[in-house]
Write a protein that holds these residues in place. Structure first.
Motif, PDB file in Angstrom:
ATOM      1  N   ALA A   1      12.047  -4.270  -3.800  1.00 50.42           N
ATOM      2  CA  ALA A   1      12.384  -2.863  -4.062  1.00 50.42           C
ATOM      3  C   ALA A   1      11.675  -2.366  -5.308  1.00 50.42           C
ATOM      4  N   ALA A   2      11.575  -3.219  -6.332  1.00 51.62           N
ATOM      5  CA  ALA A   2      10.868  -2.827  -7.557  1.00 51.62           C
ATOM      6  C   ALA A   2       9.376  -2.649  -7.285  1.00 51.62           C
ATOM      7  N   ALA A   3       8.827  -3.478  -6.409  1.00 56.07           N
ATOM      8  CA  ALA A   3       7.416  -3.327  -6.046  1.00 56.07           C
ATOM      9  C   ALA A   3       7.174  -1.983  -5.373  1.00 56.07           C
ATOM     10  N   HIS A   4       8.078  -1.583  -4.474  1.00 56.18           N
ATOM     11  CA  HIS A   4       7.940  -0.284  -3.814  1.00 56.18           C
ATOM     12  C   HIS A   4       8.118   0.859  -4.802  1.00 56.18           C
ATOM     13  N   GLU A   5       9.062   0.722  -5.722  1.00 52.59           N
ATOM     14  CA  GLU A   5       9.242   1.747  -6.762  1.00 52.59           C
ATOM     15  C   GLU A   5       7.977   1.878  -7.598  1.00 52.59           C
ATOM     16  N   HIS A   6       7.334   0.762  -7.894  1.00 51.59           N
ATOM     17  CA  HIS A   6       6.106   0.789  -8.692  1.00 51.59           C
ATOM     18  C   HIS A   6       5.015   1.568  -7.955  1.00 51.59           C
ATOM     19  N   VAL A   7       4.870   1.296  -6.668  1.00 52.18           N
ATOM     20  CA  VAL A   7       3.846   2.009  -5.898  1.00 52.18           C
ATOM     21  C   VAL A   7       4.168   3.497  -5.812  1.00 52.18           C
ATOM     22  N   ASP A   8       5.450   3.822  -5.643  1.00 51.68           N
ATOM     23  CA  ASP A   8       5.848   5.225  -5.498  1.00 51.68           C
ATOM     24  C   ASP A   8       5.765   6.004  -6.804  1.00 51.68           C
ATOM     25  N   HIS A   9       6.142   5.364  -7.923  1.00 50.98           N
ATOM     26  CA  HIS A   9       6.318   6.122  -9.161  1.00 50.98           C
ATOM     27  C   HIS A   9       5.674   5.490 -10.390  1.00 50.98           C
ATOM     28  N   GLY A  10       5.183   4.267 -10.293  1.00 47.35           N
ATOM     29  CA  GLY A  10       4.667   3.569 -11.465  1.00 47.35           C
ATOM     30  C   GLY A  10       3.234   3.924 -11.786  1.00 47.35           C
TER      31      GLY A  10
ATOM     32  N   ASN B   1       0.831  -1.200   0.000  1.00 50.64           N
ATOM     33  CA  ASN B   1       0.000   0.000   0.000  1.00 50.64           C
ATOM     34  C   ASN B   1       0.869   1.254   0.000  1.00 50.64           C
ATOM     35  N   PRO B   2       0.343   2.377  -0.500  1.00 51.58           N
ATOM     36  CA  PRO B   2       1.096   3.627  -0.415  1.00 51.58           C
ATOM     37  C   PRO B   2       1.550   3.952   1.005  1.00 51.58           C
ATOM     38  N   GLY B   3       0.738   3.607   2.000  1.00 47.01           N
ATOM     39  CA  GLY B   3       1.137   3.855   3.379  1.00 47.01           C
ATOM     40  C   GLY B   3       2.396   3.095   3.765  1.00 47.01           C
ATOM     41  N   ASP B   4       2.565   1.887   3.219  1.00 46.49           N
ATOM     42  CA  ASP B   4       3.765   1.098   3.502  1.00 46.49           C
ATOM     43  C   ASP B   4       5.004   1.769   2.939  1.00 46.49           C
ATOM     44  N   THR B   5       4.897   2.267   1.713  1.00 49.39           N
ATOM     45  CA  THR B   5       6.075   2.880   1.090  1.00 49.39           C
ATOM     46  C   THR B   5       6.357   4.257   1.682  1.00 49.39           C
ATOM     47  N   LYS B   6       5.309   4.930   2.164  1.00 49.76           N
ATOM     48  CA  LYS B   6       5.531   6.225   2.821  1.00 49.76           C
ATOM     49  C   LYS B   6       6.255   6.042   4.154  1.00 49.76           C
ATOM     50  N   LYS B   7       5.905   5.005   4.886  1.00 51.36           N
ATOM     51  CA  LYS B   7       6.630   4.721   6.128  1.00 51.36           C
ATOM     52  C   LYS B   7       8.103   4.460   5.831  1.00 51.36           C
ATOM     53  N   ARG B   8       8.358   3.658   4.815  1.00 53.18           N
ATOM     54  CA  ARG B   8       9.743   3.358   4.447  1.00 53.18           C
ATOM     55  C   ARG B   8      10.483   4.597   3.956  1.00 53.18           C
ATOM     56  N   GLY B   9       9.771   5.485   3.277  1.00 54.57           N
ATOM     57  CA  GLY B   9      10.408   6.641   2.664  1.00 54.57           C
ATOM     58  C   GLY B   9      10.452   7.883   3.519  1.00 54.57           C
ATOM     59  N   ALA B  10      10.055   7.773   4.799  1.00 57.16           N
ATOM     60  CA  ALA B  10      10.089   8.914   5.725  1.00 57.16           C
ATOM     61  C   ALA B  10       9.180  10.040   5.273  1.00 57.16           C
ATOM     62  N   TRP B  11       8.008   9.685   4.753  1.00 56.43           N
ATOM     63  CA  TRP B  11       6.980  10.681   4.439  1.00 56.43           C
ATOM     64  C   TRP B  11       6.648  11.444   5.723  1.00 56.43           C
ATOM     65  N   PRO B  12       6.354  12.752   5.644  1.00 56.50           N
ATOM     66  CA  PRO B  12       6.060  13.523   6.856  1.00 56.50           C
ATOM     67  C   PRO B  12       5.024  12.835   7.749  1.00 56.50           C
ATOM     68  N   GLY B  13       5.359  12.729   9.016  1.00 57.42           N
ATOM     69  CA  GLY B  13       4.476  12.049   9.955  1.00 57.42           C
ATOM     70  C   GLY B  13       4.733  10.569  10.070  1.00 57.42           C
ATOM     71  N   SER B  14       5.735  10.046   9.351  1.00 60.91           N
ATOM     72  CA  SER B  14       6.054   8.613   9.397  1.00 60.91           C
ATOM     73  C   SER B  14       7.490   8.404   9.858  1.00 60.91           C
ATOM     74  N   PRO B  15       7.762   8.612  11.137  1.00 57.22           N
ATOM     75  CA  PRO B  15       9.129   8.416  11.630  1.00 57.22           C
ATOM     76  C   PRO B  15       9.460   6.929  11.740  1.00 57.22           C
ATOM     77  N   MET B  16      10.710   6.629  11.925  1.00 59.14           N
ATOM     78  CA  MET B  16      11.170   5.257  12.144  1.00 59.14           C
ATOM     79  C   MET B  16      10.841   4.896  13.590  1.00 59.14           C
ATOM     80  N   THR B  17       9.746   4.168  13.797  1.00 62.35           N
ATOM     81  CA  THR B  17       9.256   3.929  15.152  1.00 62.35           C
ATOM     82  C   THR B  17       9.810   2.659  15.777  1.00 62.35           C
ATOM     83  N   PHE B  18      10.475   1.814  14.995  1.00 61.63           N
ATOM     84  CA  PHE B  18      11.118   0.617  15.504  1.00 61.63           C
ATOM     85  C   PHE B  18      12.511   0.528  14.899  1.00 61.63           C
TER      86      PHE B  18
END
Length: 327
Positions: free
Chosen positions: A306-315, A41-58
Motif C-alpha cells: 500500500a505504501a508503494a502505491h501511495e508513493h507512485v500516486d503521491h510521492g 507503474n502508474p497504470g497499475d495504481t490507476k487501475k486500482r484507483g478507478a482512474w477514468p477508463g479503468s473499470p474493475m474488469t475482474f
C-alpha cells in the motif's frame, strides 16, 4: 502463496490486501514464474484507483504487469528446458486478472523474456510497460540512425528510457525538462542536448541543435507541447504521444499538416504481439550491453505494498518504485 490483491477499487490502504492465495498452475502455452521483484507503474495504481477508463474488469485482481524472477513450471506446449531460466515479465496483468504482486504468476510463454546474466532483477522488473512504450515511441516508425529525436520529460521513467534507446539506436537526442534548475539532473550520456521548457527561447534552442527540424518527438504532455512541437518538427516527422494532461488537446492543425506530420498515440496494453516481441528483444539486448540505466526511487516489501502505491500516486518522482516479493 503470499500475494496482494484487491476485490474493489479505491485507495491503496482501503482495498489492497496481503495474504494467502492458491498457487497458480500454468495452462497451455504458459510458464509459471517465481517472482523476485515486481515493478509498480502508474497504470497499475490507476487501475486500482478507478482512474477514468479503468473499470474493475475482474472480480479479484493481483496488481502489477511487470516483474522479474525464475521460471519454475511450464504448461503443455512449452519447452521444459525453460524451467530454471531467469526472466523478466511483461503484461502479467494486461487483460489478465493476476499480476506480479505475488510469489508466483503465470503468463504466456512469450511474456517471460530470458534475462541475461549481467542484468539484475531490479532492472528486469522495470523493462515492461515503460520500456515497451519507450521502444514503440522511438522505433515504432522505423530506424532512427542519424536522426534528430526530441524527447520530452527525460527525467520520467518512459522518456528516460526513450532517450537511452534512441541513443543506443544511433540517434542524436534533444531532451527537455520542465524547469531550468532540473537541467543538472539530466543524464548527458543519453541526452546530447538538454533543454528547459521554462525558458523563453526553447524553440530557438531546439532549432539550434536541429536546424532542419526534429524527425521524431516522444511526447509525455501532448496538450501542453503541441505548439512547441509544431514549431520544431521536420517534414514527415512523427509525434509519438503516450500521455497528455488535457483529455481533448487542441493542436495547431495547419502547421502540422503542412509539415506532413504523423501523430501516433501509444497505449501500452494494446500494442500488437509482434510489436511487443520486437520491443522485448531490443530492450533485452540494450540492457545486456549496458545501454539502459533506471534509477530506483524506493523498494518496498510485499507486506507494505500500500505504501508503494501511495508513493507512485503521491510521492516524489525520483525513480522507479519496486516491490520485493521474496524479502
Amino acid at each position: 502463496m503470499i500475494a496482494s490483491w484487491y476485490d474493489r477499487q479505491g485507495s491503496p490502504t482501503e482495498v489492497l490486501e496481503v495474504g494467502e492465495l492458491p498457487t497458480p498452475e500454468p495452462g497451455f502455452g504458459e510458464v509459471r514464474v517465481r517472482i523476485h521483484t515486481s515493478g509498480v507503474n502508474p497504470g497499475d495504481t490507476k487501475k486500482r484507483g478507478a482512474w477514468p477508463g479503468s473499470p474493475m474488469t475482474f472480480p479479484r485482481v493481483i496488481p502489477h504487469s511487470d516483474g522479474a524472477g525464475v521460471i519454475d513450471a511450464v504448461g503443455a506446449g512449452v519447452d521444459s528446458g525453460r524451467i530454471g531460466q531467469r526472466v523478466w515479465v511483461y503484461g502479467a496483468q494486461s487483460y489478465r486478472p493476476f499480476g506480479t504482486a505475488a510469489q508466483w504468476t503465470c503468463v504466456p510463454d512469450g511474456n517471460a523474456v530470458a534475462l541475461p546474466d549481467n542484468v539484475d532483477d531490479d532492472l528486469g522488473a522495470c523493462l515492461g510497460i515503460p520500456g515497451i512504450t519507450a521502444h514503440r515511441a522511438v522505433l515504432g516508425d522505423g530506424a532512427v540512425t542519424g536522426k534528430k529525436v526530441l524527447v520530452h520529460g527525460v527525467l520520467g521513467s518512459v522518456s528516460s528510457l526513450a532517450a537511452q534507446l534512441a541513443t543506443w539506436a544511433g540517434a542524436e537526442v534533444i531532451g527537455t525538462v520542465t524547469r531550468e534548475k532540473d537541467l543538472e539532473r539530466v543524464d548527458t550520456a543519453s541526452v546530447t542536448h538538454p533543454v528547459a521548457l521554462d525558458r523563453s527561447d526553447t524553440v530557438d534552442q531546439i532549432r539550434g541543435h536541429a536546424p532542419d527540424g526534429v524527425d521524431r518527438i516522444v511526447e509525455v504532455a501532448f496538450s501542453d507541447n503541441a505548439d512547441l512541437d509544431a514549431a520544431v518538427v521536420a517534414n514527415d516527422a512523427v509525434i509519438a504521444a503516450y500521455a497528455t494532461r488535457a483529455d481533448r488537446p487542441e493542436i495547431p492543425f495547419w502547421p502540422l499538416l503542412f509539415a506532413n506530420v504523423t501523430i501516433r498515440l501509444l497505449g501500452s496494453d494494446d500494442f500488437s504481439a509482434r510489436a511487443k516481441a520486437q520491443a522485448a528483444a531490443d530492450l533485452t539486448v540494450a540492457a545486456s550491453q549496458g545501454a539502459l540505466r533506471i534509477p530506483l526511487g524506493a523498494v518496498y516489501p510485499l507486506t507494505d505494498i500500500a505504501a508503494a502505491h501511495e508513493h507512485v500516486d503521491h510521492g516524489p518522482r525520483s525513480g522507479r518504485i519496486l516491490v520485493r516479493i521474496d524479502s
